[in-house]
Design a protein around this motif. Structure first.
Motif, PDB file in Angstrom:
ATOM      1  N   ARG A  92      -1.405  12.394  15.844  1.00  0.00           N
ATOM      2  CA  ARG A  92      -1.218  12.678  14.423  1.00  0.00           C
ATOM      3  C   ARG A  92      -1.834  11.609  13.528  1.00  0.00           C
ATOM      4  NH1 ARG A  92       5.185  14.418  14.957  1.00  0.00           N
ATOM      5  NH2 ARG A  92       4.840  16.629  15.404  1.00  0.00           N
ATOM      6  N   GLN A  93      -2.041  10.403  14.081  1.00  0.00           N
ATOM      7  CA  GLN A  93      -2.609   9.303  13.297  1.00  0.00           C
ATOM      8  C   GLN A  93      -3.811   8.727  14.047  1.00  0.00           C
ATOM      9  OE1 GLN A  93       0.224   6.513  11.458  1.00  0.00           O
ATOM     10  NE2 GLN A  93       1.879   7.729  12.323  1.00  0.00           N
ATOM     11  N   PRO A  94      -4.962   9.380  13.972  1.00  0.00           N
ATOM     12  CA  PRO A  94      -6.143   8.909  14.712  1.00  0.00           C
ATOM     13  C   PRO A  94      -6.453   7.441  14.413  1.00  0.00           C
ATOM     14  CG  PRO A  94      -6.550  11.081  13.796  1.00  0.00           C
ATOM     15  CD  PRO A  94      -5.243  10.619  13.222  1.00  0.00           C
ATOM     16  N   PRO A 151       0.833  -1.216   0.000  1.00  0.00           N
ATOM     17  CA  PRO A 151       0.000   0.000   0.000  1.00  0.00           C
ATOM     18  C   PRO A 151       0.862   1.260   0.000  1.00  0.00           C
ATOM     19  CG  PRO A 151      -0.761  -1.576   1.650  1.00  0.00           C
ATOM     20  CD  PRO A 151       0.568  -2.070   1.160  1.00  0.00           C
ATOM     21  N   LEU A 152       0.318   2.332  -0.526  1.00  0.00           N
ATOM     22  CA  LEU A 152       1.059   3.590  -0.563  1.00  0.00           C
ATOM     23  C   LEU A 152       1.227   4.183   0.827  1.00  0.00           C
ATOM     24  CD1 LEU A 152      -0.512   5.247  -3.743  1.00  0.00           C
ATOM     25  CD2 LEU A 152       1.643   3.982  -3.545  1.00  0.00           C
ATOM     26  N   TYR A 153       0.354   3.811   1.754  1.00  0.00           N
ATOM     27  CA  TYR A 153       0.494   4.262   3.136  1.00  0.00           C
ATOM     28  C   TYR A 153      -0.152   3.209   4.034  1.00  0.00           C
ATOM     29  CZ  TYR A 153      -4.318   5.859   2.330  1.00  0.00           C
ATOM     30  OH  TYR A 153      -5.645   5.924   2.001  1.00  0.00           O
ATOM     31  N   ASP A 154       0.048   3.341   5.330  1.00  0.00           N
ATOM     32  CA  ASP A 154      -0.389   2.311   6.267  1.00  0.00           C
ATOM     33  C   ASP A 154      -1.893   2.417   6.509  1.00  0.00           C
ATOM     34  OD1 ASP A 154      -0.608   0.358   8.134  1.00  0.00           O
ATOM     35  OD2 ASP A 154       0.460   1.411   9.728  1.00  0.00           O
ATOM     36  N   ILE A 155      -2.660   1.674   5.722  1.00  0.00           N
ATOM     37  CA  ILE A 155      -4.113   1.719   5.867  1.00  0.00           C
ATOM     38  C   ILE A 155      -4.642   0.549   6.685  1.00  0.00           C
ATOM     39  CG2 ILE A 155      -4.461   3.010   3.744  1.00  0.00           C
ATOM     40  CD1 ILE A 155      -5.156   0.430   2.324  1.00  0.00           C
ATOM     41  N   TYR A 156      -3.753  -0.350   7.095  1.00  0.00           N
ATOM     42  CA  TYR A 156      -4.190  -1.530   7.834  1.00  0.00           C
ATOM     43  C   TYR A 156      -3.519  -1.593   9.201  1.00  0.00           C
ATOM     44  CZ  TYR A 156      -5.818  -3.041   3.215  1.00  0.00           C
ATOM     45  OH  TYR A 156      -6.432  -3.113   1.996  1.00  0.00           O
ATOM     46  N   ALA A 201      -6.185   6.854  26.175  1.00  0.00           N
ATOM     47  CA  ALA A 201      -5.714   8.225  26.379  1.00  0.00           C
ATOM     48  C   ALA A 201      -5.657   8.981  25.057  1.00  0.00           C
ATOM     49  CB  ALA A 201      -4.335   8.208  27.040  1.00  0.00           C
ATOM     50  N   SER A 202      -5.224   8.304  24.002  1.00  0.00           N
ATOM     51  CA  SER A 202      -5.129   8.969  22.697  1.00  0.00           C
ATOM     52  C   SER A 202      -6.500   9.403  22.188  1.00  0.00           C
ATOM     53  CB  SER A 202      -4.448   8.045  21.679  1.00  0.00           C
ATOM     54  OG  SER A 202      -5.308   7.004  21.245  1.00  0.00           O
ATOM     55  N   LEU A 203      -7.535   8.616  22.483  1.00  0.00           N
ATOM     56  CA  LEU A 203      -8.888   8.999  22.071  1.00  0.00           C
ATOM     57  C   LEU A 203      -9.355  10.244  22.817  1.00  0.00           C
ATOM     58  CD1 LEU A 203     -10.693   5.530  21.862  1.00  0.00           C
ATOM     59  CD2 LEU A 203      -9.729   6.889  19.994  1.00  0.00           C
ATOM     60  N   TYR A 204      -9.011  10.321  24.099  1.00  0.00           N
ATOM     61  CA  TYR A 204      -9.376  11.504  24.876  1.00  0.00           C
ATOM     62  C   TYR A 204      -8.678  12.751  24.334  1.00  0.00           C
ATOM     63  CZ  TYR A 204     -11.727   8.785  28.541  1.00  0.00           C
ATOM     64  OH  TYR A 204     -12.599   7.979  29.238  1.00  0.00           O
ATOM     65  N   VAL A 205      -7.444  12.596  23.867  1.00  0.00           N
ATOM     66  CA  VAL A 205      -6.736  13.736  23.278  1.00  0.00           C
ATOM     67  C   VAL A 205      -7.422  14.164  21.985  1.00  0.00           C
ATOM     68  CG1 VAL A 205      -4.564  14.517  22.246  1.00  0.00           C
ATOM     69  CG2 VAL A 205      -4.521  13.130  24.317  1.00  0.00           C
ATOM     70  N   LEU A 236       9.511   8.463  25.653  1.00  0.00           N
ATOM     71  CA  LEU A 236       8.720   7.447  24.962  1.00  0.00           C
ATOM     72  C   LEU A 236       7.230   7.744  25.055  1.00  0.00           C
ATOM     73  CD1 LEU A 236       8.444   4.777  23.456  1.00  0.00           C
ATOM     74  CD2 LEU A 236       8.503   3.601  25.669  1.00  0.00           C
ATOM     75  N   VAL A 237       6.735   8.037  26.257  1.00  0.00           N
ATOM     76  CA  VAL A 237       5.310   8.327  26.426  1.00  0.00           C
ATOM     77  C   VAL A 237       4.922   9.574  25.637  1.00  0.00           C
ATOM     78  CG1 VAL A 237       3.553   9.056  28.092  1.00  0.00           C
ATOM     79  CG2 VAL A 237       5.068   7.148  28.637  1.00  0.00           C
ATOM     80  N   ALA A 238       5.758  10.601  25.681  1.00  0.00           N
ATOM     81  CA  ALA A 238       5.472  11.830  24.934  1.00  0.00           C
ATOM     82  C   ALA A 238       5.431  11.549  23.436  1.00  0.00           C
ATOM     83  CB  ALA A 238       6.529  12.887  25.248  1.00  0.00           C
ATOM     84  N   PHE A 239       6.393  10.769  22.956  1.00  0.00           N
ATOM     85  CA  PHE A 239       6.435  10.435  21.532  1.00  0.00           C
ATOM     86  C   PHE A 239       5.196   9.654  21.113  1.00  0.00           C
ATOM     87  CE2 PHE A 239       7.277   6.811  18.712  1.00  0.00           C
ATOM     88  CZ  PHE A 239       7.472   7.485  17.507  1.00  0.00           C
ATOM     89  N   GLU A 240       4.814   8.655  21.922  1.00  0.00           N
ATOM     90  CA  GLU A 240       3.672   7.820  21.547  1.00  0.00           C
ATOM     91  C   GLU A 240       2.384   8.627  21.486  1.00  0.00           C
ATOM     92  OE1 GLU A 240       4.931   3.375  23.097  1.00  0.00           O
ATOM     93  OE2 GLU A 240       3.984   4.746  24.520  1.00  0.00           O
ATOM     94  N   GLN A 241       2.133   9.458  22.491  1.00  0.00           N
ATOM     95  CA  GLN A 241       0.889  10.215  22.492  1.00  0.00           C
ATOM     96  C   GLN A 241       0.839  11.229  21.347  1.00  0.00           C
ATOM     97  OE1 GLN A 241      -1.880   9.667  24.011  1.00  0.00           O
ATOM     98  NE2 GLN A 241      -1.015   7.948  25.159  1.00  0.00           N
ATOM     99  N   LEU A 242       1.975  11.825  21.006  1.00  0.00           N
ATOM    100  CA  LEU A 242       1.999  12.745  19.872  1.00  0.00           C
ATOM    101  C   LEU A 242       1.790  11.983  18.564  1.00  0.00           C
ATOM    102  CD1 LEU A 242       2.366  15.624  18.861  1.00  0.00           C
ATOM    103  CD2 LEU A 242       4.846  15.215  18.783  1.00  0.00           C
ATOM    104  N   LEU A 243       2.406  10.815  18.449  1.00  0.00           N
ATOM    105  CA  LEU A 243       2.239   9.986  17.253  1.00  0.00           C
ATOM    106  C   LEU A 243       0.780   9.609  17.047  1.00  0.00           C
ATOM    107  CD1 LEU A 243       3.397   8.176  14.948  1.00  0.00           C
ATOM    108  CD2 LEU A 243       3.650   6.376  16.681  1.00  0.00           C
ATOM    109  N   TYR A 244       0.116   9.197  18.129  1.00  0.00           N
ATOM    110  CA  TYR A 244      -1.272   8.754  18.000  1.00  0.00           C
ATOM    111  C   TYR A 244      -2.218   9.930  17.760  1.00  0.00           C
ATOM    112  CZ  TYR A 244       0.793   4.518  19.911  1.00  0.00           C
ATOM    113  OH  TYR A 244       1.584   3.426  20.114  1.00  0.00           O
TER     114      TYR A 244
END
Length: 266
Positions: free
Chosen positions: A200-202, A108-113, A157-161, A190-198
């Motif tokens: 950006r990618q709902p 795939p051209l991007y991560d759709i799965y 937590a990511s959903l709440y953000v 690590l925690v900061a990176f993960e929450q920012l990553l999620y």
């Protein structure tokens, strides 16, 4: 309840968790050999070592502490994390033994799965646990449950953000509070990176758990179909079917392979 029970410091009459030295590559070879026996996957597709392997290992001889849940779990027993590396088995399959469908064989051209990929890798930790991989070290089962609890906490937590009900800082604290044994530090990179990553990618943050549940359901419905036919559930055969379907959503595979899916199509 599991998270609350494990998060406490009172572990009853169980021996305390020891800080372990760097695990030898032999443990990875053991995990791969076991996976080969259970699933028939070629062992050549994974190799010990590499940046991720070395980065997250706890080095007791140097007095370093492992970062967060991944580091703690890998330090005590790296095998559960190695089973998560089923990611690389699937990527190797796509490159070396692509499925017959040219559409599914294409990258795939991007991560759709995300749910398919992360759900599969997360589920492998528990599937191999129930198949007996950790029987010689039964407390490794705790690592599997703790990592799953951590993923559930960080995903929620990511959903709440994303709904503007939490800030990133609040999400990190929630993420850490519901990780058992205090294996997650809300002030860590690590925690900061993960929450920012999620953020950006709902949907990515919850995909580890929701994808795993989709695979659990697929296994259950496939096993039920086999039972109705008077046949025994065969785990290697199930994974052969899964492999031949390609890297597509579990719901698609369910539609193609189970009676429930056939009924839904009618």
């Amino acid at each position: 309840m599991l998270s609350v029970a494990l998060r406490g410091q009172d572990v009853g009459d169980r021996p305390p968790i020891r800080e372990a030295p760097d695990a030898p590559a032999a443990q990875l070879r053991t995990a791969l050999s076991f996976a080969h026996d259970v699933f028939g996957q070629p062992q050549r597709q994974l190799r010990p070592g590499g940046e991720h392997h070395n980065k997250h290992h706890h080095r007791a001889d140097k007095g370093q502490r492992a970062p967060d849940d991944v580091g703690h779990g890998t330090a005590l027993d790296p095998t559960p994390l190695y089973t998560h590396f089923y990611h690389w088995v699937e990527l190797a399959d796509r490159a070396r033994e692509p499925v017959k469908s040219p559409i599914r064989a294409a990258e795939p051209l991007y991560d759709i799965y995300a749910g398919r990929s992360e759900g599969m890798a997360t589920a492998m930790e528990e599937v191999l646990m129930h198949a007996g991989l950790y029987d010689d070290n039964p407390r490794s089962r705790e690592i599997v449950w703790i990592m799953l609890a951590n993923r559930a906490a960080r995903g929620l937590a990511s959903l709440y953000v994303q709904s503007n009900d939490m800030s990133l800082d609040e999400a990190g604290k929630f993420h850490a509070r519901w990780t058992p044994r205090k294996w997650s530090d809300p002030a860590s990179d690590l925690v900061a990176f993960e929450q920012l990553l999620y953020l950006r990618q709902p949907g990515y943050g919850v995909s580890y758990v929701t994808g795993k549940l989709e695979l659990d359901r697929l296994i259950s419905e496939y096993a039920y179909d086999q039972e109705q036919r008077g046949a025994a559930f065969d785990l290697p055969e199930f994974f052969r079917i899964l492999k031949e379907a390609g890297i597509v959503p579990f719901a698609t595979i369910n539609d193609e392979t189970t009676q429930h899916g056939a009924d839904a199509r009618e």
